[in-house]
Design a protein around this motif. Structure first.
Motif, PDB file in Angstrom:
ATOM      1  N   ALA A 330      10.229 -33.049 -20.203  1.00 40.83           N
ATOM      2  CA  ALA A 330       9.041 -31.977 -19.931  1.00 40.83           C
ATOM      3  C   ALA A 330       8.717 -31.304 -21.208  1.00 40.83           C
ATOM      4  N   VAL A 331       9.617 -31.187 -22.126  1.00 41.56           N
ATOM      5  CA  VAL A 331       9.456 -30.609 -23.499  1.00 41.56           C
ATOM      6  C   VAL A 331       8.201 -31.380 -23.961  1.00 41.56           C
ATOM      7  N   MET A 332       8.482 -32.659 -24.339  1.00 46.36           N
ATOM      8  CA  MET A 332       7.671 -33.267 -24.879  1.00 46.36           C
ATOM      9  C   MET A 332       6.277 -33.385 -24.285  1.00 46.36           C
ATOM     10  N   SER A 333       6.203 -33.155 -23.090  1.00 51.35           N
ATOM     11  CA  SER A 333       4.831 -33.000 -22.235  1.00 51.35           C
ATOM     12  C   SER A 333       4.412 -31.804 -22.596  1.00 51.35           C
ATOM     13  N   CYS A 334       5.147 -30.655 -22.833  1.00 48.86           N
ATOM     14  CA  CYS A 334       4.715 -29.294 -23.208  1.00 48.86           C
ATOM     15  C   CYS A 334       3.817 -29.475 -24.638  1.00 48.86           C
ATOM     16  N   TYR A 335       4.765 -30.133 -25.358  1.00 48.78           N
ATOM     17  CA  TYR A 335       4.188 -30.371 -26.579  1.00 48.78           C
ATOM     18  C   TYR A 335       2.768 -31.029 -26.809  1.00 48.78           C
ATOM     19  N   GLY A 336       2.689 -32.330 -25.753  1.00 52.13           N
ATOM     20  CA  GLY A 336       1.472 -33.034 -25.897  1.00 52.13           C
ATOM     21  C   GLY A 336       0.376 -32.140 -25.193  1.00 52.13           C
ATOM     22  N   ASN A 375      18.511 -49.306 -14.179  1.00 47.98           N
ATOM     23  CA  ASN A 375      18.281 -48.774 -12.903  1.00 47.98           C
ATOM     24  C   ASN A 375      17.545 -47.297 -13.126  1.00 47.98           C
ATOM     25  N   ILE A 376      17.872 -46.326 -12.633  1.00 43.64           N
ATOM     26  CA  ILE A 376      17.203 -45.186 -12.649  1.00 43.64           C
ATOM     27  C   ILE A 376      17.188 -44.344 -14.186  1.00 43.64           C
ATOM     28  N   GLU A 377      18.349 -44.504 -14.696  1.00 41.68           N
ATOM     29  CA  GLU A 377      18.225 -44.036 -16.235  1.00 41.68           C
ATOM     30  C   GLU A 377      17.100 -44.970 -17.024  1.00 41.68           C
ATOM     31  N   GLY A 378      16.865 -46.337 -16.649  1.00 39.44           N
ATOM     32  CA  GLY A 378      15.635 -46.772 -17.570  1.00 39.44           C
ATOM     33  C   GLY A 378      14.449 -46.256 -17.254  1.00 39.44           C
ATOM     34  N   ALA A 379      14.158 -45.714 -15.853  1.00 39.54           N
ATOM     35  CA  ALA A 379      12.879 -45.001 -15.802  1.00 39.54           C
ATOM     36  C   ALA A 379      12.696 -43.799 -16.509  1.00 39.54           C
ATOM     37  N   LEU A 380      13.856 -42.974 -16.463  1.00 37.26           N
ATOM     38  CA  LEU A 380      13.963 -41.783 -17.248  1.00 37.26           C
ATOM     39  C   LEU A 380      13.594 -41.867 -18.750  1.00 37.26           C
ATOM     40  N   PHE A 381      14.415 -42.771 -19.468  1.00 35.92           N
ATOM     41  CA  PHE A 381      14.074 -43.210 -20.628  1.00 35.92           C
ATOM     42  C   PHE A 381      12.591 -43.774 -21.163  1.00 35.92           C
ATOM     43  N   ALA A 382      12.112 -44.716 -20.190  1.00 35.15           N
ATOM     44  CA  ALA A 382      10.723 -45.144 -20.432  1.00 35.15           C
ATOM     45  C   ALA A 382       9.572 -43.859 -20.232  1.00 35.15           C
ATOM     46  N   SER A 383      10.064 -42.987 -19.383  1.00 36.93           N
ATOM     47  CA  SER A 383       9.172 -41.842 -19.148  1.00 36.93           C
ATOM     48  C   SER A 383       9.075 -41.063 -20.606  1.00 36.93           C
ATOM     49  N   LEU A 384      10.156 -40.721 -21.034  1.00 39.03           N
ATOM     50  CA  LEU A 384      10.443 -40.091 -22.386  1.00 39.03           C
ATOM     51  C   LEU A 384       9.875 -40.640 -23.499  1.00 39.03           C
ATOM     52  N   ALA A 385       9.828 -42.065 -23.563  1.00 36.77           N
ATOM     53  CA  ALA A 385       9.143 -42.745 -24.590  1.00 36.77           C
ATOM     54  C   ALA A 385       7.891 -42.691 -24.595  1.00 36.77           C
ATOM     55  N   GLY A 386       7.309 -42.933 -23.359  1.00 35.19           N
ATOM     56  CA  GLY A 386       5.753 -42.599 -23.225  1.00 35.19           C
ATOM     57  C   GLY A 386       5.170 -41.153 -23.805  1.00 35.19           C
ATOM     58  N   TYR A 387       6.016 -40.411 -23.235  1.00 37.02           N
ATOM     59  CA  TYR A 387       5.600 -38.770 -23.770  1.00 37.02           C
ATOM     60  C   TYR A 387       5.797 -38.481 -25.096  1.00 37.02           C
ATOM     61  N   VAL A 388       6.784 -39.105 -25.848  1.00 35.02           N
ATOM     62  CA  VAL A 388       7.078 -38.817 -27.167  1.00 35.02           C
ATOM     63  C   VAL A 388       5.959 -39.212 -27.909  1.00 35.02           C
ATOM     64  N   VAL A 389       5.689 -40.711 -27.610  1.00 37.93           N
ATOM     65  CA  VAL A 389       4.322 -41.273 -28.234  1.00 37.93           C
ATOM     66  C   VAL A 389       3.011 -40.641 -28.212  1.00 37.93           C
ATOM     67  N   LEU A 390       2.776 -40.105 -26.835  1.00 39.35           N
ATOM     68  CA  LEU A 390       1.717 -39.144 -26.723  1.00 39.35           C
ATOM     69  C   LEU A 390       1.561 -38.012 -27.396  1.00 39.35           C
ATOM     70  N   ALA A 391       2.735 -37.305 -27.596  1.00 42.57           N
ATOM     71  CA  ALA A 391       2.781 -35.918 -28.390  1.00 42.57           C
ATOM     72  C   ALA A 391       2.541 -36.177 -29.787  1.00 42.57           C
ATOM     73  N   VAL A 392       3.043 -37.394 -30.207  1.00 36.50           N
ATOM     74  CA  VAL A 392       2.979 -37.523 -31.574  1.00 36.50           C
ATOM     75  C   VAL A 392       1.588 -37.883 -32.039  1.00 36.50           C
ATOM     76  N   ILE A 393       0.903 -38.549 -31.314  1.00 37.96           N
ATOM     77  CA  ILE A 393      -0.561 -39.055 -31.470  1.00 37.96           C
ATOM     78  C   ILE A 393      -1.321 -37.993 -31.648  1.00 37.96           C
ATOM     79  N   ARG A 394      -1.003 -36.905 -30.598  1.00 44.56           N
ATOM     80  CA  ARG A 394      -1.886 -35.738 -30.532  1.00 44.56           C
ATOM     81  C   ARG A 394      -1.569 -34.585 -31.626  1.00 44.56           C
ATOM     82  N   ILE A 395      -0.304 -34.605 -31.893  1.00 37.12           N
ATOM     83  CA  ILE A 395      -0.074 -33.652 -33.031  1.00 37.12           C
ATOM     84  C   ILE A 395      -0.564 -34.278 -34.236  1.00 37.12           C
ATOM     85  N   VAL A 396      -0.844 -35.362 -34.678  1.00 36.17           N
ATOM     86  CA  VAL A 396      -1.198 -36.015 -35.962  1.00 36.17           C
ATOM     87  C   VAL A 396      -2.937 -35.951 -35.643  1.00 36.17           C
ATOM     88  N   THR A 397      -3.422 -36.411 -34.542  1.00 36.28           N
ATOM     89  CA  THR A 397      -4.979 -36.442 -34.388  1.00 36.28           C
ATOM     90  C   THR A 397      -5.835 -34.954 -34.224  1.00 36.28           C
TER      91      THR A 397
END
Length: 520
Positions: A330-336, A375-397
């Motif tokens: 959620a923190v990374m989502s806020c940054y994005g 299992n569930i932990e994998g979904a959590l880490f996958a979601s985190l990876a997506g939001y981190v990438v999204l936030a980084v792209i938006r910060i740079v661009t």
């Protein structure tokens, strides 16, 4: 200083409305986890999420254009809303026909509930964006409070008392949406802004140019937020999906803080487009936003076991450790979202889609692999990876739009510390209790040491604002007490002077439409 004052005023108004809404929803969460099974809760959320996916496709994304075009002074708000509703009506006819056809497979009640949810959710979005863009932000906040109250009340009746299960939960959501629609329609004077004659093809064409790139963007957001649930259902069943969804509910506490501010921030980004000092303004605001979100996250992680005892009842309680990673996500989502506001303000919606698409692809690919492995932990880490990438792209661009200058090395260090804390909580069942609390204490102490200067600046600014606000209030009271019969004109004169100083009337409740101004 008017831009800071306007941002603060708008934030306070949104805070009153949004905090009240989320406060009520938090009290609703234990009721739902007691009355619903994990399977029922997961299936209800899946249908609601499907409605969210369909809406941008059949409204052509215009709900996202309403707010931005209502803030364009050269366009009549009546034209914006009427043109949007014409497209929405056409889309509704298609949706209703499709739902009736699907009735043979999913059943009558499911089809009807889908149509009702679609209508209510679509109009809630459009009306909400309209009154917010038109300046009725107090009505927007009040509507949210009424919506939350009715959601809690109707859920208590249909879910807890009558035990209607997933259907009762969806029915409660529909009633709450309808309450918001009704309130904004009359109090926000939407009924004055709907006219077939006001439909303008040229304005609609410009709105579609703005909105169409946001359709695939909305679909990608859906993938980031929802596809993980369906992957978990496929690999681990609906019960696991219910646990995954419930773990994200605690993370909405961070989203509360982010959403409250970002609703005011989107207004400020548009208003400060031509400001020569917008770089300095944006930098100061981001520093305050960042330090507040980070501090709130450390505090929530510290209190997570106790918050979970209240919010997650019965079989849902086992999801409390999963919430730690969802909170950091959620923190990374806020940054994005913070940096994404610059795209909309500068009418660069195509770039919004690119950043969200990349984040969605990363999330989806990682989800299939990691859920299979973890299992569930994998979904959590996958979601985190997506939001981190999204936030980084938006910060740079967005640097050429935002002109924000920040010590990113320090930001990364603090975010790494936050992730380490969340990761430790996720696997804390293997850690002795004393080491668990020692880890929490060390993480918070390191955060204070690293960010002490920024924390001090934030609280100094907050204290100055409160003193200035209270000082103005005392001045008005003194004027009222000593002016006798002339008190009311004196107060009105002071209020008018402050409004002129602010430079706009974003927080003034009764903002007339362009037609009303012409008639006057």
């Amino acid at each position: 200083m008017s831009e800071y004052r306007n941002l603060a005023k708008n934030t306070v108004i949104f805070a009153v409305g949004q905090f009240s809404v989320k406060f009520i929803q938090f009290f609703l969460m234990p009721l739902l986890t007691v009355a619903l099974t994990t399977e029922a809760y997961g299936s209800a959320e899946a249908l609601a999420s499907l409605v969210e996916l369909i809406i941008p496709l059949f409204t052509l994304g215009l709900q996202d254009a309403v707010f931005r075009f209502c803030m364009r002074k050269e366009i009549d708000n009546k034209t914006v809303l009427s043109s949007t509703l014409a497209v929405v009506t056409a889309g509704l006819i298609v949706i209703a026909g499709g739902a009736l056809v699907a009735m043979n497979w999913v059943g009558l009640m499911q089809s009807i509930m889908f149509i009702v949810l679609y209508i209510c959710y679509a109009l809630t979005n459009i009306f909400g964006q309209y009154i917010r863009g038109s300046g009725y932000i107090k009505t927007y906040a009040a509507g949210g409070i009424v919506q939350a109250l009715l959601l809690a009340g109707s859920a208590a009746v249909f879910v807890y008392w009558l035990r209607l299960g997933a259907f009762g939960y969806l029915l409660s959501m529909s009633i709450a949406y309808f309450a918001f629609i009704t309130m904004t329609f009359f109090i926000g004077k939407i009924y004055k802004s709907i006219s077939f004659k006001a439909i303008d093809k040229a304005v609609l064409r410009d709105m579609l140019k703005y909105a169409l790139p946001l359709i695939p963007n909305a679909v990608c957001w859906w993938f980031i937020q929802v596809v993980n649930r369906y992957v978990i259902i496929g690999f681990a069943g609906e019960a696991a999906a219910g646990l995954y969804v419930s773990s994200s509910k605690i993370a909405t506490i961070i989203n509360i803080f982010g959403t409250i501010f970002l609703q005011a921030w989107t207004i400020s980004t548009v208003n400060s487009l031509d400001d020569e000092k917008k770089g300095e303004f944006n930098t100061r605001v981001f520093k305050a936003f960042s330090i507040f979100i980070q501090a709130a996250t450390f505090g929530l992680l510290l209190l997570l076991p106790f918050v979970s005892m209240f919010l997650l009842q019965g079989e849902f309680y086992q999801a409390w450790r999963y919430s730690s990673i969802a909170i950091f996500t959620a923190v990374m989502s806020c940054y994005g979202s913070f940096f994404g506001a610059f795209y909309g303000a500068n009418m660069k919606t195509k770039v919004v889609f690119i950043s969200t698409l990349v984040g969605a692809l990363v999330n989806t690919a990682a989800c299939f692999l990691l859920v299979w492995l973890l299992n569930i932990e994998g979904a959590l880490f996958a979601s985190l990876a997506g939001y981190v990438v999204l936030a980084v792209i938006r910060i740079v661009t967005t640097q050429k739009y935002s002109l924000i200058k920040v010590n990113w090395f320090k930001e990364i260090v603090v975010l790494t510390l936050l992730f380490a804390d969340a990761f430790m909580i996720l696997y804390s069942k293997h850690v002795p209790t004393v080491w668990y609390w020692c880890g929490q204490a060390v993480a918070i102490c390191l955060f204070i040491i690293i960010s002490f200067k920024d924390i001090k600046i934030f609280f100094d600014s907050l204290i100055k604002f409160c003193k200035r606000f209270l000082g103005k209030k005392r001045t008005v009271e003194a004027t009222d007490g000593g002016a006798g019969e002339n008190a009311e004109p004196a107060i009105a004169e002071q209020a008018a002077a402050e409004q002129v100083e602010d430079g706009n009337a974003d927080t003034v409740e009764e903002v007339p439409t362009q037609e009303e101004r012409v008639n006057d």
